[in-house]
Scaffold this motif. Structure first.
Motif, PDB file in Angstrom:
ATOM      1  N   VAL A 261       0.984  -1.212  -0.039  1.00 19.37           N
ATOM      2  CA  VAL A 261      -0.266   0.119   0.039  1.00 19.37           C
ATOM      3  C   VAL A 261       0.849   1.263   0.104  1.00 19.37           C
ATOM      4  CG1 VAL A 261      -1.845   1.324   1.451  1.00 19.37           C
ATOM      5  CG2 VAL A 261      -1.893  -1.232   1.249  1.00 19.37           C
ATOM      6  N   THR A 262       0.674   2.100  -1.050  1.00 22.56           N
ATOM      7  CA  THR A 262       1.646   3.260  -1.045  1.00 22.56           C
ATOM      8  C   THR A 262       0.808   4.391  -0.693  1.00 22.56           C
ATOM      9  OG1 THR A 262       2.953   2.298  -2.853  1.00 22.56           O
ATOM     10  CG2 THR A 262       3.113   4.666  -2.798  1.00 22.56           C
ATOM     11  N   VAL A 263       1.309   5.303   0.271  1.00 22.62           N
ATOM     12  CA  VAL A 263       0.425   6.360   0.402  1.00 22.62           C
ATOM     13  C   VAL A 263       1.017   7.600   0.153  1.00 22.62           C
ATOM     14  CG1 VAL A 263      -0.522   7.470   2.455  1.00 22.62           C
ATOM     15  CG2 VAL A 263      -0.390   5.047   2.367  1.00 22.62           C
ATOM     16  N   THR A 264       0.188   8.468  -0.681  1.00 22.41           N
ATOM     17  CA  THR A 264       0.734   9.904  -0.878  1.00 22.41           C
ATOM     18  C   THR A 264       0.886  10.812   0.249  1.00 22.41           C
ATOM     19  OG1 THR A 264      -1.185  10.625  -1.215  1.00 22.41           O
ATOM     20  CG2 THR A 264      -0.355   9.401  -3.335  1.00 22.41           C
ATOM     21  N   ALA A 265       1.526  11.824  -0.266  1.00 22.13           N
ATOM     22  CA  ALA A 265       1.907  13.018   0.687  1.00 22.13           C
ATOM     23  C   ALA A 265       0.249  13.398   1.156  1.00 22.13           C
ATOM     24  CB  ALA A 265       2.655  14.288   0.190  1.00 22.13           C
ATOM     25  N   GLY A 266       0.578  13.922   2.511  1.00 22.85           N
ATOM     26  CA  GLY A 266      -0.927  14.466   2.932  1.00 22.85           C
ATOM     27  C   GLY A 266      -1.111  14.072   4.369  1.00 22.85           C
ATOM     28  N   THR A 267      -2.249  14.808   4.903  1.00 22.49           N
ATOM     29  CA  THR A 267      -2.700  14.408   6.320  1.00 22.49           C
ATOM     30  C   THR A 267      -3.739  13.514   6.264  1.00 22.49           C
ATOM     31  OG1 THR A 267      -1.656  16.470   7.054  1.00 22.49           O
ATOM     32  CG2 THR A 267      -3.256  15.396   8.562  1.00 22.49           C
TER      33      THR A 267
ATOM     34  N   GLY B  38       4.757   5.150   3.265  1.00 24.06           N
ATOM     35  CA  GLY B  38       4.655   6.743   2.812  1.00 24.06           C
ATOM     36  C   GLY B  38       5.318   7.286   2.170  1.00 24.06           C
ATOM     37  N   ALA B  39       5.153   8.658   1.842  1.00 26.63           N
ATOM     38  CA  ALA B  39       5.975   9.434   1.150  1.00 26.63           C
ATOM     39  C   ALA B  39       6.895  10.248   1.720  1.00 26.63           C
ATOM     40  CB  ALA B  39       5.153  10.423   0.199  1.00 26.63           C
TER      41      ALA B  39
ATOM     42  N   THR C   9       3.815  12.662   4.777  1.00 25.68           N
ATOM     43  CA  THR C   9       2.790  11.679   4.979  1.00 25.68           C
ATOM     44  C   THR C   9       2.355  11.734   6.680  1.00 25.68           C
ATOM     45  OG1 THR C   9       3.385  10.384   3.209  1.00 25.68           O
ATOM     46  CG2 THR C   9       1.735   9.497   4.663  1.00 25.68           C
ATOM     47  N   ILE C  10       1.385  12.308   6.946  1.00 30.61           N
ATOM     48  CA  ILE C  10       1.060  12.467   8.530  1.00 30.61           C
ATOM     49  C   ILE C  10      -0.116  11.972   8.542  1.00 30.61           C
ATOM     50  CG2 ILE C  10       0.432  13.955   9.967  1.00 30.61           C
ATOM     51  CD1 ILE C  10       2.096  16.212   8.373  1.00 30.61           C
ATOM     52  N   LEU C  11      -0.117  10.833   9.873  1.00 34.84           N
ATOM     53  CA  LEU C  11      -1.383   9.992  10.254  1.00 34.84           C
ATOM     54  C   LEU C  11      -1.406  10.647  11.497  1.00 34.84           C
ATOM     55  CD1 LEU C  11      -3.196   7.562  10.063  1.00 34.84           C
ATOM     56  CD2 LEU C  11      -1.245   6.503  11.005  1.00 34.84           C
TER      57      LEU C  11
ATOM     58  N   ASP D  69       6.935   2.239   7.023  1.00 35.47           N
ATOM     59  CA  ASP D  69       8.050   3.050   6.540  1.00 35.47           C
ATOM     60  C   ASP D  69       7.464   4.546   5.879  1.00 35.47           C
ATOM     61  OD1 ASP D  69       9.977   4.337   4.554  1.00 35.47           O
ATOM     62  OD2 ASP D  69      11.124   2.903   5.760  1.00 35.47           O
ATOM     63  N   GLY D  70       8.013   5.839   6.437  1.00 36.36           N
ATOM     64  CA  GLY D  70       7.781   7.080   5.753  1.00 36.36           C
ATOM     65  C   GLY D  70       6.661   7.614   6.426  1.00 36.36           C
ATOM     66  N   PHE D  71       6.406   7.695   7.623  1.00 33.15           N
ATOM     67  CA  PHE D  71       5.169   8.371   8.191  1.00 33.15           C
ATOM     68  C   PHE D  71       5.443   9.336   9.407  1.00 33.15           C
ATOM     69  CE2 PHE D  71       3.450   4.707   5.983  1.00 33.15           C
ATOM     70  CZ  PHE D  71       2.138   5.181   5.394  1.00 33.15           C
ATOM     71  N   THR D  72       4.835  10.460   9.585  1.00 32.67           N
ATOM     72  CA  THR D  72       4.588  11.076  10.808  1.00 32.67           C
ATOM     73  C   THR D  72       3.479  10.640  11.339  1.00 32.67           C
ATOM     74  OG1 THR D  72       5.934  12.930  10.489  1.00 32.67           O
ATOM     75  CG2 THR D  72       4.340  13.154  12.116  1.00 32.67           C
TER      76      THR D  72
END
Length: 189
Positions: free
Chosen positions: A16-22, A38-39, A44-46, A71-74
């Motif tokens: 699952v590839t998640v784009t930039a955004g909140t 994440g990006a 990429t903010i969760l 990988d790759g998230f806040t």
């Protein structure tokens, strides 16, 4: 689209590839082998919205059998799990051995509340997986930044940046504990 829904609808082994955004979600449950990418933590903010009464701990909750990469998230504003008031950014604990959880390149922000003594950045309890927790940043927790409790699978916790949080200084930034007769013979790095 929501991250949790994409994870739920994906087959085991998927990416699952998640784009930039909140993304405002109370909990993302990863209960099958997969990659959630994440990006980048700056992009990429969760955000868990600090909700009250989650059925189980963890804004990101990883309980899969098999290999998981996150990988790759806040990860910020984790909610608490009901009557116990435990707040966890990322929770990981495999019910069986044989898989590897790779959790890397994430930024985990705690509640920034010095009175929140059950606010953990990363928490694992009784995990059987091989755990690789690397290149993460954890800050602003009210309790331990990293807490491993009776984790019997091998661990590699390295190249992370974290602090003791915002409490009165009585917390350990990294705490690995065993009790109750759990037999831990695997490498804990």
């Amino acid at each position: 689209a929501q991250i949790g829904e994409a994870v739920k609808q994906s087959d085991a082994g998927a990416a699952v590839t998640v784009t930039a955004g909140t993304f405002n979600e109370s909990q993302v449950l990863i209960d099958k082998a997969m990659t959630v990418q994440g990006a980048g933590s700056a992009n990429t903010i969760l955000d868990g919205g600090s909700v009250v009464g989650l059925p189980s701990a963890g804004l990101v909750r990883i309980v899969a059998t098999g290999n998981v990469t996150f990988d790759g998230f806040t990860v910020q504003n984790a909610g608490d799990s009901g009557a116990t008031f435990v707040r966890v950014g990322i929770y990981a604990s495999a019910p069986s051995a044989g898989g590897t959880y790779t959790i890397s390149h994430n930024k985990i922000l705690g509640s920034n509340n010095p009175l929140d003594d059950e606010d953990y950045g990363f928490y694992s309890n009784g995990g059987l997986e091989s755990l690789v927790f690397t290149y993460n940043e954890i800050t602003q927790t009210g309790a331990n930044a990293i807490l491993l409790e009776r984790h019997t699978g091998p661990t590699d916790v390295s190249y992370n940046t974290f602090d003791r949080g915002v409490a009165d200084g009585s917390n350990d930034a990294y705490f690995n504990m065993n009790y109750g007769g759990a037999d831990i013979t695997s490498l804990q790095k």
